[in-house]
Design a protein around this motif. Sequence first.
Motif, PDB file in Angstrom:
ATOM      1  N   LYS A   1      -3.970   0.625 -11.504  1.00 32.95           N
ATOM      2  CA  LYS A   1      -4.972   1.518 -10.916  1.00 32.95           C
ATOM      3  C   LYS A   1      -4.771   2.972 -11.331  1.00 32.95           C
TER       4      LYS A   1
ATOM      5  N   GLU B   1       0.811  -1.225   0.000  1.00 33.53           N
ATOM      6  CA  GLU B   1       0.000   0.000   0.000  1.00 33.53           C
ATOM      7  C   GLU B   1       0.838   1.265   0.000  1.00 33.53           C
TER       8      GLU B   1
ATOM      9  N   ILE C   1      -1.141  -2.881  -8.860  1.00 29.57           N
ATOM     10  CA  ILE C   1      -1.121  -1.544  -8.257  1.00 29.57           C
ATOM     11  C   ILE C   1      -0.940  -0.497  -9.345  1.00 29.57           C
TER      12      ILE C   1
ATOM     13  N   GLU D   1       1.139   2.353  -3.541  1.00 28.99           N
ATOM     14  CA  GLU D   1      -0.129   2.947  -3.957  1.00 28.99           C
ATOM     15  C   GLU D   1      -0.251   4.372  -3.439  1.00 28.99           C
TER      16      GLU D   1
END
Length: 322
Positions: free
Chosen positions: A58, A20, A55, A23
């Motif tokens: 996106k 994350e 990732i 991201e």
Amino acid sequence: MKVESAPDIAVVIATYAPNELLERTLETLSACEIPDTLRRVIIAENGPEEVGREIAKKFVDRLPVEHHFFPNAKKCGALNKSLDLLGDELIVYFDDDVRISRGTLKAYAKAAEGMSKGAFFGGQCCVDYDEPPEDWIVKFLPAAAVGWAPSSGFTEMKESGALGFNWAAFASDLRAAGGYDERCGPGTAANSDEMNIQNEMLRKGVKGYYLPEALVWHYVPRSRSSVAWLLDYKRKDGMGKGIAAADEGGLFCLKQKYGSWAKLQLCRLLLMVPSGILSRDLRFHSQIKVQRLEGKLEGIRLVEGGMKKRAVPPNVDKALAD
């Protein structure tokens, strides 16, 4: 070199087992003021398994993102392979654990206006702590763990210092400097990878500049401000500098080798002084110096024992001819 047009820009983000945090980095990058000259955002993943492609997907509607997987290349290997994909762009390097200020890309673009080579840039770095380190250890931590702002305004850098998770250089200058040293960096026993390539560029006449407007925040987990981590970091940093010194060779290497040996003996003697006499800070500073000097001597020995730098990267002849 001065040119009339603004250089194309490529962002390169090296990542290993991304999560994350990558991201978050891409989210803040997509929220930046995007220069018209931004052409590519390369996610350079290295590691045993590819996990970052989803990732990257996106963000394809917000950024010119492309994902490249370089199995087990280690960070510097992934950076070199990314360099091989590029032409003459200004490459802006971020890590996968930074938050990027809205004006950062524009600051790099503005600083490089009218240039095609001959300069590199380091941006201001602040930190995001999981948990702030103890007060006493802060003075010993490297810039990556406490932040970096060498001046209040735009200024020339007379020595290396730009942190690897927020800096920019022209692809042609990086190639002419030999590319990233794959004996150093994350995944190896040595650090100082960005510092070494910056020093090589400075020796070749490339100018360095500090850009306070190019701001990021670097994520620092608790483990990266501990005593054990710091001592290991200093040893790796010393090894990277030792490798660079041995590569340079000659009188410079001899001075580094024997000077480091002499300083190491003094530091070891200091550590033999009873704790009641030597202050905690001085004792810890001596421990740090021992690690760094032992690492430097080990790096010199490795090169003297036959450890070779990677081959000259592709396109270096073109870079030197331009």
